[in-house]
Design a protein around this motif. Sequence first.
Motif: not given
Length: 290
Positions: A33-39, A122-127, A74-76
């Motif tokens: 998304l705005r950032l890569p998904f985690p491995q 513009f959102g992102c998901m992280l672990l 959720l970004g924009m």
Amino acid sequence: MPELPEVETVRRGLAPVFEGATFTRVDQRRADLRLPFPQDFAKRLIGRRVLKLRRRAKYLIAELDDGEALVMHLGMSGSFRIDKGASLANTHIAKGQNPAHDHVVFHFDNGASVTYNDPRRFGCMLLLHSNEIEKHPLFEGLGIEPLGNEMNAQKLADELHGRKTSLKAALLDQGNIAGLGNIYVCEALHRAGLSPFRAAGSVVDVSGKPMPTLERLARAIKDVLREAIEAGGSSLRDHRQTDGSLGYFQHNFRVYDREGEPCPTKDCKGVVARKMQNGRSTFYCPVCQK
DNA sequence: CTGTGTTCCTGTTCGC
DNA sequence: TGCGAACAGGAACACA
């Protein structure tokens, strides 16, 4: 869409589905998304049970049973849609959600699935490890929770003292107060009778005496956020809650998106104006906001 | 360090 | 109606 009230509304909508449920399948439909998904994003979620879904600033944080946490922003333009189990065949696409922008689908052992849709990405998901969240670069600089106990006039004074930037920019800065966005800054400043354009530091009374101006501002911020949460957030451009319903706080906006309308302040003869400020629209009353 | 402008991306609305 | 420009709820980053 989402500023603090909208994210909190989403949290309340998702919590009954997430909490206590175990991921059985995760469809991740793109690499970033705005950032890569985690491995190994899906692999690391499957089989994990969600202990709690909480919120920090505009982030949703699902605490997992292995000590990790699924962090979501959720970004924009991000939104979630819940599809209850059994009725999967009846799944409908919420108005305004183009399925091409369904980037993640979480499936749970309780039969429900949750789809994350985000056209602008513009959102992102992280672990992250749960105990390292606060140390993560995205979190370590975050300011106070505006609805938390630490929020008061003195704290605002500490944050704004000596700042030369505009009051509006300072309130939008997540490093000072975390969770306000363009709408609620405009609304809070109008309620407090303060001009978005004055220097942030100018609202701090250097005498150190009680600061009625800052008391008003702190009050206005808390009030507008609480009222918005109670109303289910704001739904601009048909944005939906997780259950497909609309928030209705936008009907209570006093200045945002109301250029040309009479100022709602009692006895004020002003007209709501709009000006670009740091590349974003500022709505305000030139008469009663000093 | 502080403040400002640019950038990521797609969709909708507005003026001609 | 069509078409391009402006603008949209966020925030990291580059730069003066």
